[in-house]
Design a protein around this motif. Structure first.
Motif, PDB file in Angstrom:
ATOM      1  N   VAL A  24       0.753  -1.142  -0.110  1.00  0.00           N
ATOM      2  CA  VAL A  24      -0.031   0.100   0.177  1.00  0.00           C
ATOM      3  C   VAL A  24       0.848   1.162  -0.038  1.00  0.00           C
ATOM      4  O   VAL A  24       1.772   1.446   1.049  1.00  0.00           O
ATOM      5  CB  VAL A  24      -0.894  -0.062   1.259  1.00  0.00           C
ATOM      6  N   HIS A  25       0.677   1.996  -1.079  1.00  0.00           N
ATOM      7  CA  HIS A  25       1.587   3.362  -1.104  1.00  0.00           C
ATOM      8  C   HIS A  25       0.815   4.586  -0.660  1.00  0.00           C
ATOM      9  O   HIS A  25      -0.252   4.749  -0.948  1.00  0.00           O
ATOM     10  CB  HIS A  25       1.959   3.298  -2.638  1.00  0.00           C
ATOM     11  N   THR A  26       1.628   5.137   0.368  1.00  0.00           N
ATOM     12  CA  THR A  26       1.153   6.542   0.854  1.00  0.00           C
ATOM     13  C   THR A  26       2.298   7.365   0.630  1.00  0.00           C
ATOM     14  O   THR A  26       3.422   7.026   0.643  1.00  0.00           O
ATOM     15  CB  THR A  26       0.438   6.206   2.265  1.00  0.00           C
ATOM     16  N   PRO A  27       2.058   8.586   0.787  1.00  0.00           N
ATOM     17  CA  PRO A  27       3.118   9.692   0.725  1.00  0.00           C
ATOM     18  C   PRO A  27       3.985   9.658   2.147  1.00  0.00           C
ATOM     19  O   PRO A  27       5.113   9.910   2.216  1.00  0.00           O
ATOM     20  CB  PRO A  27       2.291  11.086   1.026  1.00  0.00           C
ATOM     21  N   ARG A  28       3.535   8.933   3.069  1.00  0.00           N
ATOM     22  CA  ARG A  28       4.119   8.830   4.466  1.00  0.00           C
ATOM     23  C   ARG A  28       4.962   7.415   4.509  1.00  0.00           C
ATOM     24  O   ARG A  28       5.476   7.329   5.280  1.00  0.00           O
ATOM     25  CB  ARG A  28       3.252   8.922   5.498  1.00  0.00           C
ATOM     26  N   GLY A  29       4.940   6.675   3.352  1.00  0.00           N
ATOM     27  CA  GLY A  29       5.667   5.578   3.416  1.00  0.00           C
ATOM     28  C   GLY A  29       4.780   4.198   2.819  1.00  0.00           C
ATOM     29  O   GLY A  29       3.604   4.314   2.522  1.00  0.00           O
ATOM     30  N   GLN A  30       5.499   3.018   2.593  1.00  0.00           N
ATOM     31  CA  GLN A  30       4.773   1.996   1.988  1.00  0.00           C
ATOM     32  C   GLN A  30       4.246   1.080   3.384  1.00  0.00           C
ATOM     33  O   GLN A  30       5.160   0.912   4.353  1.00  0.00           O
ATOM     34  CB  GLN A  30       5.710   1.222   1.420  1.00  0.00           C
ATOM     35  N   ILE A  31       3.267   0.493   3.203  1.00  0.00           N
ATOM     36  CA  ILE A  31       2.916  -0.633   4.120  1.00  0.00           C
ATOM     37  C   ILE A  31       2.936  -1.703   3.285  1.00  0.00           C
ATOM     38  O   ILE A  31       2.264  -2.102   2.197  1.00  0.00           O
ATOM     39  CB  ILE A  31       1.328  -0.340   4.427  1.00  0.00           C
ATOM     40  N   ARG A  32       3.562  -2.910   3.831  1.00  0.00           N
ATOM     41  CA  ARG A  32       3.930  -4.136   3.491  1.00  0.00           C
ATOM     42  C   ARG A  32       2.725  -5.011   3.914  1.00  0.00           C
ATOM     43  O   ARG A  32       2.421  -5.075   4.923  1.00  0.00           O
ATOM     44  CB  ARG A  32       5.023  -4.544   3.613  1.00  0.00           C
ATOM     45  N   THR A  33       1.924  -5.761   2.764  1.00  0.00           N
ATOM     46  CA  THR A  33       0.951  -6.672   3.069  1.00  0.00           C
ATOM     47  C   THR A  33       1.139  -8.105   2.951  1.00  0.00           C
ATOM     48  O   THR A  33       2.079  -8.230   2.009  1.00  0.00           O
ATOM     49  CB  THR A  33      -0.309  -6.200   2.325  1.00  0.00           C
ATOM     50  N   PRO A  34       0.628  -8.915   3.569  1.00  0.00           N
ATOM     51  CA  PRO A  34      -0.294  -8.612   4.789  1.00  0.00           C
ATOM     52  C   PRO A  34       0.354  -7.934   5.908  1.00  0.00           C
ATOM     53  O   PRO A  34       1.697  -8.091   6.361  1.00  0.00           O
ATOM     54  CB  PRO A  34      -0.602 -10.000   5.246  1.00  0.00           C
ATOM     55  N   ALA A  35      -0.488  -7.003   6.466  1.00  0.00           N
ATOM     56  CA  ALA A  35       0.301  -6.101   7.523  1.00  0.00           C
ATOM     57  C   ALA A  35      -0.648  -5.947   8.909  1.00  0.00           C
ATOM     58  O   ALA A  35      -1.806  -6.322   8.696  1.00  0.00           O
ATOM     59  CB  ALA A  35      -0.032  -4.749   7.084  1.00  0.00           C
ATOM     60  N   MET A 348       3.541 -11.663  10.342  1.00  0.00           N
ATOM     61  CA  MET A 348       3.334 -11.214   9.249  1.00  0.00           C
ATOM     62  C   MET A 348       4.490 -11.260   8.118  1.00  0.00           C
ATOM     63  O   MET A 348       4.222 -11.625   7.070  1.00  0.00           O
ATOM     64  CB  MET A 348       2.986  -9.685   9.482  1.00  0.00           C
ATOM     65  N   ALA A 349       5.819 -10.928   8.786  1.00  0.00           N
ATOM     66  CA  ALA A 349       6.710 -10.979   7.788  1.00  0.00           C
ATOM     67  C   ALA A 349       6.914 -12.507   7.086  1.00  0.00           C
ATOM     68  O   ALA A 349       7.322 -12.738   5.891  1.00  0.00           O
ATOM     69  CB  ALA A 349       8.219 -10.879   8.357  1.00  0.00           C
ATOM     70  N   GLY A 350       6.802 -13.619   7.972  1.00  0.00           N
ATOM     71  CA  GLY A 350       6.913 -15.173   7.536  1.00  0.00           C
ATOM     72  C   GLY A 350       5.683 -15.093   6.587  1.00  0.00           C
ATOM     73  O   GLY A 350       6.105 -16.007   5.212  1.00  0.00           O
ATOM     74  N   LEU A 351       4.427 -14.659   6.678  1.00  0.00           N
ATOM     75  CA  LEU A 351       3.216 -14.873   5.761  1.00  0.00           C
ATOM     76  C   LEU A 351       3.743 -14.116   4.297  1.00  0.00           C
ATOM     77  O   LEU A 351       3.456 -14.775   3.443  1.00  0.00           O
ATOM     78  CB  LEU A 351       2.141 -14.345   6.311  1.00  0.00           C
ATOM     79  N   ARG A 352       4.420 -13.111   4.355  1.00  0.00           N
ATOM     80  CA  ARG A 352       4.555 -12.457   3.136  1.00  0.00           C
ATOM     81  C   ARG A 352       5.473 -13.208   2.408  1.00  0.00           C
ATOM     82  O   ARG A 352       5.633 -13.085   1.200  1.00  0.00           O
ATOM     83  CB  ARG A 352       5.112 -10.824   3.660  1.00  0.00           C
ATOM     84  N   ALA A 353       6.752 -13.392   3.148  1.00  0.00           N
ATOM     85  CA  ALA A 353       7.647 -14.498   2.391  1.00  0.00           C
ATOM     86  C   ALA A 353       7.105 -15.788   1.777  1.00  0.00           C
ATOM     87  O   ALA A 353       7.412 -15.953   0.407  1.00  0.00           O
ATOM     88  CB  ALA A 353       8.747 -14.861   3.383  1.00  0.00           C
ATOM     89  N   ALA A 354       6.181 -16.259   2.613  1.00  0.00           N
ATOM     90  CA  ALA A 354       5.621 -17.760   2.063  1.00  0.00           C
ATOM     91  C   ALA A 354       4.664 -17.472   0.853  1.00  0.00           C
ATOM     92  O   ALA A 354       4.968 -18.497  -0.149  1.00  0.00           O
ATOM     93  CB  ALA A 354       5.008 -18.118   3.107  1.00  0.00           C
ATOM     94  N   ILE A 355       4.021 -16.247   0.741  1.00  0.00           N
ATOM     95  CA  ILE A 355       3.282 -16.136  -0.420  1.00  0.00           C
ATOM     96  C   ILE A 355       4.186 -16.018  -1.560  1.00  0.00           C
ATOM     97  O   ILE A 355       3.760 -16.362  -2.605  1.00  0.00           O
ATOM     98  CB  ILE A 355       2.171 -14.706  -0.002  1.00  0.00           C
TER      99      ILE A 355
END
Length: 379
Positions: A24-35, A348-355
């Protein structure tokens, strides 16, 4: 001309079945999903420094309209430079609309088409919260992701009650969107309601998609219903939500709720559980839950997890944490909250990597197997 970096948008990086990972891109930074979004109800993630929350891996935190409007007041926060500056968190913030807290906390509330009139649980003062006022407050706070005002009913409830609240929430969604207008770099999310009725959920989702929000939430779950009901509602709604926009399951939840919801296509979560549990002596680890109040920890020199990247889980003995909890020491609450938020972010980091690597099913199976062990090997 608006710079693309200043626009709110979602990019999908990879899928594994229904599960997704992206940004998710915002002017204040990116949000890595799943978050997972730590809950900072009143401008603070309880028992944590903002810098510590960031160091656990959190890209975004949540603030609450109901609590912040009552104390210290949205207008005051705006005069002081907005919520990001006020709480020293320069990264993305999501604010919920206040609707759930009005229903669950406020005294003498009265609901009608206009909104909700209620008395503060803090001092008994009278307030009116409408879709327009909720959006105005969120604008004063300066949050990056804002939520429509809605009515959340507790489950179980009758289909008639669920339909009434869902239809009212749709009318409030339209009013919220009109009040929000165009705000470059910011987003307003619609909230799917409908109780435990699949037909109502589909009607709600389709109507909200027609309104063209920048993201979509599933609300009215994790309010007492069994997990299978919650998951069935996610499976019902997911096919009707755009694949190009983020999906947020509000108020969820346990690690098991999160992994099963990720498996079904949810991108964003929030819950008070890890911080509340930490203040009451309960730690979440990759080996499952550990209740530090139990006497069996009193003489245990081992840390919660010797391989954790979190110093609170790695560098303090169970005996010491047990002592802090039993003695009611504030440091115990701080350390266990740190442990829990770090674990949720590692999850969440583990889920992101696994996906991303196409191995989600195996990763979830391994994760759950570790939970069943319940603890480190015996001394």
């Amino acid at each position: 001309m608006t710079n693309a970096a200043d626009e709110f948008h979602f990019t999908l990086s990879a899928t594994d079945g229904a599960a997704r990972t992206g940004l998710v891109h915002t002017p204040r930074g990116q949000i890595r999903t799943p978050a997972f979004m730590p809950v900072g109800t009143a401008g603070t993630v309880k028992a944590m420094y903002a810098s510590q929350v960031r160091e656990t891996g959190a890209d975004i935190v949540l603030g609450n309209v109901y609590h912040l409007m009552l104390r210290p007041g949205a207008e005051r926060v705006a005069r002081l430079g907005g919520l990001h500056r006020f709480m020293n968190w320069p990264h993305p913030i999501l604010t919920d609309s206040g609707g759930f807290q009005v229903m669950s906390l406020a005294k003498l509330r009265k609901l009608d088409e206009k909104g909700v009139t209620f008395q503060s649980h803090v001092d008994g003062s009278r307030h009116v919260l409408t879709p327009e006022r909720s959006v105005e407050i969120q604008g004063l706070l300066g949050s990056d992701i804002q939520m429509q005002f809605d009515e959340c009913v507790k489950l179980p409830c009758s289909d008639e009650e669920a339909e009434r609240a869902m239809e009212l929430s749709l009318r409030w969604a339209q009013r919220s969107k009109e009040a929000f207008g165009e705000q470059p770099g910011k987003a307003l999310f619609g909230i799917v309601q409908g109780g435990a009725n699949p037909d109502l959920r589909v009607r709600s989702a389709r109507a909200l998609v027609d309104m063209d929000f920048k993201g979509y939430s599933i609300g009215g779950l994790a309010v007492g219903e069994p997990q299978d009901v919650m998951l069935a509602m996610i499976e019902t709604v997911e096919p009707h939500l755009p694949k190009t926009k983020p999906r947020y399951l509000m108020g969820v939840g346990t690690p098991d709720d999160i992994v099963e919801s990720v498996r079904r296509g949810i991108d964003m979560f929030d819950c008070v559980m890890p911080t509340r549990a930490g203040r009451h002596g309960l730690a979440y680890t990759r080996f499952g839950k550990v209740n530090l109040r139990n006497a069996r920890h009193a003489d245990d020199p081992r840390p919660l997890d010797p391989d954790s990247s979190c110093p609170a889980a790695r560098d303090y003995s169970r005996a010491y944490l047990h002592h802090l909890v039993k003695a009611g020491e504030i440091l115990g609450m701080m350390l266990l909250t740190w442990v829990n938020l770090a674990y949720y972010q590692d999850l969440m980091a583990g889920l992101r990597a696994a996906i991303a690597e196409g191995r989600l099913a195996g990763h979830i199976a391994e994760t759950k197997e570790l939970w069943t062990k319940g603890d480190l090997p015996p001394l």
